[in-house]
Design an enzyme around this catalytic site. Structure first.
Site, mmCIF file in Angstrom:
data_model
loop_
_atom_site.group_PDB
_atom_site.id
_atom_site.type_symbol
_atom_site.label_atom_id
_atom_site.label_comp_id
_atom_site.label_asym_id
_atom_site.label_seq_id
_atom_site.Cartn_x
_atom_site.Cartn_y
_atom_site.Cartn_z
ATOM 1 N N GLU A 131 -9.000 4.554 6.679
ATOM 2 C CA GLU A 131 -8.088 5.151 7.829
ATOM 3 C C GLU A 131 -8.872 5.859 9.018
ATOM 4 O OE1 GLU A 131 -5.626 3.654 7.762
ATOM 5 O OE2 GLU A 131 -5.251 3.239 6.215
ATOM 6 N N MET A 157 0.581 -2.759 8.501
ATOM 7 C CA MET A 157 -0.141 -2.863 7.629
ATOM 8 C C MET A 157 -1.057 -3.940 7.422
ATOM 9 S SD MET A 157 -0.728 -1.607 4.481
ATOM 10 C CE MET A 157 -2.116 -2.490 3.316
ATOM 11 N N GLU A 158 -2.334 -3.799 7.074
ATOM 12 C CA GLU A 158 -3.413 -4.625 7.125
ATOM 13 C C GLU A 158 -3.776 -5.686 6.201
ATOM 14 O OE1 GLU A 158 -3.748 -1.348 6.214
ATOM 15 O OE2 GLU A 158 -5.429 -1.017 4.897
ATOM 16 N N ASN A 159 -2.392 -6.088 5.415
ATOM 17 C CA ASN A 159 -2.636 -7.384 4.437
ATOM 18 C C ASN A 159 -3.955 -8.183 4.975
ATOM 19 O OD1 ASN A 159 -0.188 -6.312 3.158
ATOM 20 N ND2 ASN A 159 0.797 -6.804 5.143
ATOM 21 N N GLY A 200 3.653 2.012 10.909
ATOM 22 C CA GLY A 200 3.563 1.386 12.242
ATOM 23 C C GLY A 200 2.934 -0.376 11.865
ATOM 24 N N GLU A 227 0.908 -1.205 0.033
ATOM 25 C CA GLU A 227 -0.007 -0.122 -0.144
ATOM 26 C C GLU A 227 0.970 1.192 0.062
ATOM 27 O OE1 GLU A 227 -2.540 0.714 3.360
ATOM 28 O OE2 GLU A 227 -3.962 1.828 2.100
ATOM 29 N N HIS A 275 -6.839 -1.369 15.250
ATOM 30 C CA HIS A 275 -6.921 -0.755 14.172
ATOM 31 C C HIS A 275 -6.833 -1.624 12.717
ATOM 32 C CE1 HIS A 275 -6.213 2.908 11.517
ATOM 33 N NE2 HIS A 275 -5.584 2.017 10.552
ATOM 34 N N GLU A 276 -5.857 -2.618 12.584
ATOM 35 C CA GLU A 276 -5.358 -3.223 11.427
ATOM 36 C C GLU A 276 -6.278 -4.362 11.452
ATOM 37 O OE1 GLU A 276 -3.477 -1.892 9.820
ATOM 38 O OE2 GLU A 276 -2.410 -0.511 11.067
ATOM 39 N N HIS A 331 -9.660 -3.061 9.666
ATOM 40 C CA HIS A 331 -9.378 -3.098 8.297
ATOM 41 C C HIS A 331 -9.754 -4.318 7.601
ATOM 42 C CE1 HIS A 331 -7.841 0.764 7.693
ATOM 43 N NE2 HIS A 331 -6.555 0.735 8.177
HETATM 44 N N1 BES Z 1 -3.059 1.196 5.943
HETATM 45 C C1 BES Z 1 -2.139 1.645 6.923
HETATM 46 C C2 BES Z 1 -0.755 1.466 6.444
HETATM 47 C C3 BES Z 1 -0.262 2.699 5.467
HETATM 48 C C4 BES Z 1 0.322 3.653 5.785
HETATM 49 C C5 BES Z 1 0.084 2.126 4.183
HETATM 50 C C6 BES Z 1 0.683 4.716 5.038
HETATM 51 C C7 BES Z 1 0.759 2.929 3.206
HETATM 52 C C8 BES Z 1 0.862 4.319 3.574
HETATM 53 C C9 BES Z 1 -2.426 1.264 8.353
HETATM 54 O O1 BES Z 1 -3.663 0.595 8.495
HETATM 55 C C10 BES Z 1 -2.116 2.209 9.221
HETATM 56 O O2 BES Z 1 -3.020 3.064 9.219
HETATM 57 N N2 BES Z 1 -0.935 2.130 9.913
HETATM 58 C C11 BES Z 1 -0.778 3.087 11.042
HETATM 59 C C12 BES Z 1 -1.062 2.759 12.369
HETATM 60 C C13 BES Z 1 -2.365 2.948 12.989
HETATM 61 C C14 BES Z 1 -2.652 2.404 14.425
HETATM 62 C C15 BES Z 1 -2.709 4.283 12.870
HETATM 63 C C16 BES Z 1 0.905 3.597 10.692
HETATM 64 O O3 BES Z 1 1.451 2.674 10.121
HETATM 65 O O4 BES Z 1 1.050 4.341 11.344
HETATM 66 ZN ZN ZN Z 2 -5.120 1.832 8.670
#
Ligand code: BES
Ligand code: ZN
EC number: 3.4.11.-
Length: 871
Positions: free
Chosen positions: A334, A277-279, A275, A139, A311-312, A315
């Protein structure tokens, strides 16, 4: 090419030919960092054509053919379009309407930039040997770096994945293993085939190769769950596994939709850009967002892990099962996940009082950037994929989730759940846009959801509601409310934006009950309050649910001192009153002296989250006061403010204390230490010495001790901190140490820290931002970091990649705290000259913020000094 041109030129892939299924085989070579790939994509030809266009970048495609049926094959000519990250395959004959298969053979690099299919570095448990694994991060638009594909979220398909790997490594992917066999060509290798995935988007595909241990369980619905950890540390996976096994069934029940895969795995990846990724079926995490050492992790880390896991897993439904049609609606993913993560954590861990923390961490967070003129609406038009990375920001996450919270409150949980269920059912395995959610919620609630919500998602910013007292008579009060966009530096809103604001009002006579609830859809409304005495307080926005700030007259504000001090108001309300006033002071609606006076009502505050919020506002103000010659006086004020709570909490945890206290203590200690409290500094030094000698400090206060000794210590102290860093095997501990390093006030130490972070082998790329933030904690450090960024910018761009969100963080974290026009100009000139589009918005925001800060100093500095002097 200018950004504008790019926007115009970019077009989504044509619908002439669309994929329905991928058969993908990948063979990684971890010694040469190359991989071989083979993909057969089942296609549906919608219109006769002799070319097929799909995405691919940094791949060498050797062979392309179309199979029409077993006897009819066409070989294609391959043309790479590097600029647009695409490949065009042309055939010497027309493909007719119907089904066919496209097979591609390719090779690629297992890169070191944490995107696509990339390498993970780790050491063996004894720390002696460096080894590599590999994992994916796709992503938003990096699947195309791993295999040629229709890499847009609405080209959903199924995937059969096969990995060919050395026998001794684990091969893990979205789905359960279907078969594992010896590789006929080489007995040291094996072939792992995985079950077919559900119909899904390319950005959710994942595979990981490496050495891992794991812990496992089944959730109450029989879903198999594993948490993969580094070898030798599987007990660090228990905490996350426990949360996940509670949260997954919670969501299945809340959405009233089954989790559709037989397993839900989570894995800690040593090198990871975000942080988590929700694969689907295989969520990847940064180590600090998943692993908890039962003995040496802080409470803060536990709470963070709980939040990230929740969070993940959200998703898995909201995002994976139902996916946004295009990145414009990223916020749906998000924002929603960032709301419901709190609901889930609140259910599993009520002791975190997490909804109160939502207000301080999430709600109050977006209010800052969204007050800038350079903000953007939640729903942003996204053209070129290069623009996508920019919008994983506080607006999508924090404003998005705050909007959902307001909506949930507006229509109520029953209607919300019902509408949500219908929405998820209707769009399962499909794609969707924001209004589809609104219409289901509308139907379920019989309320004009679309009408109310569009003012929040389609326009940027949020309103300031000003309370103007009109009349007062015996037991009644008439108040006039006015709305206008709140702009950070107090300027008027040229566009005259208006919102539909769900307003609530409550008063002293019944402090736990909303007295008036009204949807404000006019620039100005009048409200009559009954049952109220002359000096009774009134407050708007019960529990800080509505997306607006409130400006009271000085008389009304003074009335609020009492329910703050005696805690009649909820923590959510107490913390937002001071947050609003601080923002109003920044904007010049009132003087910062008012803010400093107001804070005195919080002297006996005991709520962690309220203090966290105050600390964050005080930190902002401190970074401004640093540029005055009465900073020492300000530090005394700060000491005094936090002294009561510090005395109460002391240094050592009491038995069975609330987890929030464990988080509050280090925060207070480090503020007191940084404010120059000698007793605290001495005690920190003493404890640090014992720590080095093996008498370990409680992990909850360790971060605070490190920061204090780093700030007041010499080169020897730094050397000790570095030794600890090198010896630490837990990333959480490394990051704690790294953050403290640059907080020294000695320029040489700060410079050496920068070198340590960026120019040695000691610090992983993923942790560099934490280290850098530490370096900007003083005005001395800020100057050094800015110089460093200018000198090394092109190198950083090359190292992290020109679209990297790290670049955005560097700009945001390092430059916003300046307070002079000269710096603002320097920053503008510099970024004009380097042309790094991904930071364009961040640079604008930083410059606007600096201008605002300069004005605050000009306006309030003298009065603040006078106030502090007479204290
Ligand atoms: N889908 C996102 C990861 C992501 C972020 C992919 C930016 C590509 C670009 C994932 O679900 C996410 O939001 N991760 C957060 C942590 C969450 C607890 C807010 C992160 O990585 O900070
Ligand atoms: Zn997210």
């Amino acid at each position: 090419m200018s950004d504008q041109d790019k926007k115009k030129l970019f077009e989504r892939l044509p619908l002439t030919v669309v994929p329905t299924h991928y058969d993908l085989t990948i063979q990684p070579f971890l010694d040469t960092f190359k991989f071989n790939g083979n993909v057969t994509i089942h296609l549906k030809v919608n219109q006769p054509t002799d070319t097929v266009i799909l995405y691919a970048v940094e791949l060498q495609i050797d062979h392309a053919k179309i199979t029409l049926d077993s006897k009819d094959e066409l070989s294609g000519t391959i043309e790479m379009d590097k600029e647009n990250e695409r490949v065009k395959i042309s055939f010497n004959r027309q493909l007719e309407k119907g089904d066919c298969e496209l097979s591609l053979k390719f090779i690629g690099d297992i890169n070191d930039r944490m995107q696509g299919f990339y390498r993970n570095k780790y050491t063996t448990p004894d720390g002696k040997e460096v080894r590599y694994g590999a994992s994916t991060q796709f992503e938003p638009a990096d699947c195309r770096r791993a295999f040629p594909c229709w890499d847009e979220p609405n080209f959903k398909a199924t995937f059969d994945i096969t990995l060919i790997t050395p026998k001794n490594l684990r091969a893990i992917s979205n789905m359960p293993i279907k078969s594992e066999n010896e590789y006929p060509d080489d007995k040291e290798w094996k072939i792992t085939k995985f079950d077919r995935t559900p119909i899904m988007s390319t950005y959710l595909v994942a595979y990981v190769v490496g050495e891992y241990d794991y812990v496992e369980t089944k959730d109450s619905n029989g879903v198999s769950m594993k948490v993969y950890t580094p070898v030798g540390r599987k007990e660090h996976g228990h905490f996350a596994l426990d949360i996940a096994s509670k949260v997954l069934p919670f969501y299945a029940e809340y959405f009233n939709i089954k989790y559709p895969i037989a397993k839900a795995d989570q894995i800690a990846i040593s090198d990871f850009a975000m942080g988590a990724m929700e694969n689907w079926g295989l969520v990847t995490y940064r180590e600090t967002a998943l692993l908890i050492d039962p003995k040496f992790s802080s409470m803060d880390s536990r709470q963070r892990v709980a939040i990230v896991v929740a969070h993940e897993l959200a998703h898995q439904w909201f995002g994976n099962l139902v996916t946004m049609d295009w990145w414009t609606d990223l916020w749906l993913n998000e924002g929603f996940a960032s709301w419901i993560e709190y609901l889930a954590v609140d259910k599993c861990y009520p002791e975190f009082d997490i909804w109160t923390q939502f207000v301080a961490d999430t709600f109050a967070r977006f209010l800052v950037p969204d007050a800038l003129k350079s903000s953007h609406p939640i729903e942003v038009p996204i053209g070129h994929p290069a623009e996508i990375d920019e919008i994983f920001d506080d607006i999508s996450y924090s404003k998005g989730s705050s909007v959902i919270r307001m909506l949930h409150d507006y229509i109520g949980d029953d209607a919300f759940r019902k509408g949500l269920h219908n929405y998820l059912k209707e769009y399962s395995y499909k794609n969707t846009i924001t209004v589809n959610l609104w219409s289901h919620l509308s139907k379920a609630s019989n309320k004009p959801v679309n009408e109310v919500m569009s003012s929040w998602t389609l326009q940027m910013g949020y309103p300031l509601v000003t309370v103007v007292e009109e009349q007062q008579s015996n037991q009644t009060r008439i108040v006039k409310l006015q709305q206008e966009r709140f702009i950070a530096d107090g300027s008027a809103d040229d566009e005259n934006l208006q919102w539909k604001i769900p307003i609530t009002i409550f008063t002293k006579s019944n402090p736990k009950v909303i007295a008036k609830q009204i949807l404000m859809d006019q620039p100005e409304i009048t409200i009559t309050l009954d049952n109220i005495s002359e000096n009774d307080w009134i407050k708007l926005n019960y529990n800080s649910i509505g997306l607006y700030r409130v400006k009271y007259s000085s008389k009304e504000l003074a009335h609020l001192n009492e329910p703050i001090a005696n805690k009649t108001l909820s923590p959510q309300d107490r913390l937002m009153i001071q947050d609003d006033v601080a923002a109003l002071c920044n904007a010049g609606h009132q003087s910062f002296v008012d803010y400093l006076k107001l804070l005195l009502s919080y002297k006996d505050e005991d709520n962690f989250t309220v203090w966290k919020s105050i600390a964050s506002r005080i930190a902002d103000l401190s970074s401004l006061m640093e540029y005055t010659d009465y900073f020492d006086q300000f530090k005394k004020y700060r000491l005094n403010l936090f002294s009561t709570i510090q005395k109460e909490l002391g240094w050592d945890a009491k038995e069975n204390e609330n987890p929030l206290v464990a988080m509050l203590r280090p925060m207070v200690l480090s503020i007191m230490g940084k404010s120059g409290d000698q007793a605290i500094i001495d005690e920190a030094k003493k404890r640090f010495q014992c720590h080095i000698n093996g008498d370990l400090i409680d992990p909850n206060i360790r971060g605070a001790v490190y920061v204090i000794v780093s700030r007041y210590g010499d080169e020897n102290t730094q050397e000790e901190i570095r030794k600890l860093y090198k010896a630490a095997d837990m990333t959480e501990e490394k990051v704690r140490l790294l953050r403290s390093m640059g907080q020294s006030l000695n320029p040489n130490i700060i410079k050496n820290t920068l070198q340590f972070i960026f120019e040695s082998d000691n610090v992983r790329m993923q942790d560099s931002a934490s280290g850098l933030v530490g370096c900007t904690s003083s005005c001395i450090g800020r100057d050094i970091v800015w110089k460093f960024l200018q000198e090394k910018w092109m190198k950083l761009v090359e190292r992290f990649g020109e679209k990297s969100s790290f670049l955005i963080s560097f700009v945001e974290y390092c430059l916003s705290d300046f307070a002079d026009e000269k710096k603002a100009n320097e920053i503008k000139l510099f970024f004009d000259s380097v042309n790094t589009p991904v930071v364009t918005r961040a640079v604008k925001q930083v410059i606007e913020t600096i201008h605002m800060r300069v004005k605050v100093i000009q306006r309030d500095s003298k009065a603040i000094q006078e106030y502090l002097t007479q204290l």
